[in-house]
Enzyme design. Structure first.
Site, mmCIF file in Angstrom:
data_model
loop_
_atom_site.group_PDB
_atom_site.id
_atom_site.type_symbol
_atom_site.label_atom_id
_atom_site.label_comp_id
_atom_site.label_asym_id
_atom_site.label_seq_id
_atom_site.Cartn_x
_atom_site.Cartn_y
_atom_site.Cartn_z
ATOM 1 N N LYS A 1 -8.199 -0.816 -9.505
ATOM 2 C CA LYS A 1 -8.872 -1.454 -8.374
ATOM 3 C C LYS A 1 -9.983 -0.551 -7.851
ATOM 4 O O LYS A 1 -9.764 0.636 -7.614
ATOM 5 C CB LYS A 1 -7.871 -1.744 -7.259
ATOM 6 C CG LYS A 1 -8.474 -2.413 -6.026
ATOM 7 C CD LYS A 1 -7.402 -2.678 -4.988
ATOM 8 C CE LYS A 1 -7.981 -3.374 -3.760
ATOM 9 N NZ LYS A 1 -8.886 -2.475 -2.996
ATOM 10 N N HIS B 1 -13.903 -1.955 -1.729
ATOM 11 C CA HIS B 1 -12.960 -1.569 -0.682
ATOM 12 C C HIS B 1 -13.320 -2.226 0.657
ATOM 13 O O HIS B 1 -13.169 -1.624 1.724
ATOM 14 C CB HIS B 1 -12.908 -0.052 -0.527
ATOM 15 C CG HIS B 1 -11.544 0.475 -0.180
ATOM 16 N ND1 HIS B 1 -10.627 0.846 -1.124
ATOM 17 C CD2 HIS B 1 -10.930 0.685 1.023
ATOM 18 C CE1 HIS B 1 -9.531 1.267 -0.544
ATOM 19 N NE2 HIS B 1 -9.686 1.175 0.775
ATOM 20 N N TYR C 1 -2.387 5.281 -4.239
ATOM 21 C CA TYR C 1 -3.411 6.296 -4.042
ATOM 22 C C TYR C 1 -2.913 7.570 -4.730
ATOM 23 O O TYR C 1 -1.766 7.976 -4.536
ATOM 24 C CB TYR C 1 -3.631 6.577 -2.549
ATOM 25 C CG TYR C 1 -4.390 5.509 -1.807
ATOM 26 C CD1 TYR C 1 -5.681 5.159 -2.189
ATOM 27 C CD2 TYR C 1 -3.830 4.872 -0.702
ATOM 28 C CE1 TYR C 1 -6.388 4.192 -1.500
ATOM 29 C CE2 TYR C 1 -4.537 3.907 0.002
ATOM 30 C CZ TYR C 1 -5.813 3.573 -0.408
ATOM 31 O OH TYR C 1 -6.511 2.623 0.282
ATOM 32 N N SER D 1 0.815 -1.205 0.000
ATOM 33 C CA SER D 1 0.000 0.000 0.000
ATOM 34 C C SER D 1 0.852 1.260 0.000
ATOM 35 O O SER D 1 1.920 1.320 0.627
ATOM 36 C CB SER D 1 -0.908 0.010 1.235
ATOM 37 O OG SER D 1 -1.579 1.248 1.365
ATOM 38 N N THR E 1 -5.834 2.461 -7.015
ATOM 39 C CA THR E 1 -7.125 2.418 -6.331
ATOM 40 C C THR E 1 -7.926 3.649 -6.728
ATOM 41 O O THR E 1 -7.485 4.783 -6.536
ATOM 42 C CB THR E 1 -6.935 2.371 -4.813
ATOM 43 O OG1 THR E 1 -6.279 1.140 -4.470
ATOM 44 C CG2 THR E 1 -8.273 2.440 -4.096
#
Length: 370
Positions: A242, A266, A139, A117, A165
């Site tokens: 995603k 999510h 992100y 992440s 994402t």
């Protein structure tokens, strides 16, 4: 925030992934448990992810002569031991001091991809150094220079794919975190962001989620398809989108150059009241399944769930919370055991369904029950 009470891996072996949830809850501070276990708003979608999977019944085939099962598959053109990946999850050092290093090492031992992440609590360079096959989850940040820097680091670290994402323009409103005034402890930081970029994540205030305040300041809410096109043009890695639920968005992702999409809500942590991921999986597969790989996440808890997803057309699944529970319960050894248990469950499910491999699982029929 109280410190986690760390325990050795229990002598009693886990017989399902749910066993790790009970063990994790026993050792984690209540606010950390709520941060990971909770969903957004009334948690309707969080519950729907599980109930919708339970309504998918697989029709097994008989007398297929299956005496050996091969779980191996290819995702994004690379070989993996089974059609499973470790979902991207932030701040894993909240669960265990070894955090991302332990879970990535477990993924490497299991032969499955580990999705790191942007908000990981261990730098991507160290995670990639575990020997796991690492995909980096991005992100989109307000500061595009930071995005460029992250992409350079991702490539230099040898990551195998970029996973963007797209369902977090802002963080979903999560009542458990608001009630707990949840914030990060001092020793847990957003290690992939420059120093000081996560100060807000440590600043507690009654009725405020410090995590939400931090992401609101850091994330760019106005991400557009043109931004993904820019990524596709400037990055020579497989691109995964995603957070897709509407088949029209999956089609647009393919047009933009995506090599795979992840059908995901999510984990019920963003817009509450959207459909369960598995509910939308068949429509997305119908829309783009012959042009890119389709993965599923949100609610996967067993080998039977993986079989369900494959029978509905997914190329694989991402597993999240159960592996965090295992990490909390016993670090890397427990995470390894959890992935081995998932492989055992999946092998049993394949055998009982008359499937020798993932391709055969994709040919099974399903019916809706309940």
């Amino acid at each position: 925030m109280a410190e986690p009470v760390l325990t050795e891996l229990p002598v009693e072996p886990a017989v399902s992934l749910d066993d790790y949830a009970a063990r994790a809850r026993a050792v984690l501070p209540p606010d950390v448990w709520d941060y990971v276990a909770g969903g957004s708003a009334a948690e309707v979608t969080l519950a729907a992810n599980r109930s919708a999977l339970d309504r998918v019944a697989v029709l097994p085939r008989m007398l297929r002569g299956v005496n050996a099962v091969d779980l191996s598959t290819r995702l994004l053109g690379r070989p993996y031991a089974m059609p499973v990946g470790v979902a991207p999850m932030a701040y894993q050092r909240l669960l265990h001091p070894d955090g991302e290093l332990a879970l990535a090492a477990a993924a490497g031992a299991a032969g499955v991809p580990y999705l790191a992440s942007t908000l990981g609590s261990t730098p991507i360079e160290l995670v990639a150094g575990t020997g796991a096959e690492v995909w980096f989850q991005l992100y989109w940040l307000r500061d595009r220079a930071l995005v460029r820097d992250l992409l350079d680091r991702v490539v230099a670290a040898g990551c195998r794919a970029l996973v963007v994402t797209v369902d977090v323009p802002v963080l979903g409103r999560r009542p458990r975190d608001l009630r707990n005034a949840f914030r990060l402890p001092a020793e847990v930081v957003a290690a992939n962001l420059p120093d000081g970029r996560d100060d807000l994540a440590h600043a507690g205030a009654p009725g405020v989620s410090a995590i939400a305040a931090h992401t609101h300041a850091a994330f760019a809410p106005a991400l557009r398809w043109a931004d993904l096109a820019w990524l596709r043009e400037h990055l020579d890695l497989p691109l995964v989108v995603k957070g897709v639920l509407d088949p029209r968005d999956a089609v647009e992702a393919v047009r933009t150059g995506a090599d795979a999409v992840v059908v995901s809500n999510h984990g019920g942590r963003q817009l509450d009241g959207v459909p369960a991921s598995v509910t939308m999986l068949p429509e997305v597969v119908d829309a783009v399944g012959d042009r890119c790989q389709v993965l599923l996440d949100s609610g996967v808890r067993s080998g039977t769930d993986v079989l369900r997803a494959l029978a509905l057309g997914a190329a694989g699944v991402l597993v999240g919370r159960p592996l965090l529970w295992a990490l909390a319960a016993g670090g890397e050894p427990a995470a390894r055991d959890a992935l081995e248990l998932l492989a055992t469950e999946l092998r049993d499910a394949f055998t009982l369904a008359g499937c020798a491999d993932p391709a055969a699982a994709g040919e099974l029929r399903t019916v809706a029950v309940g």
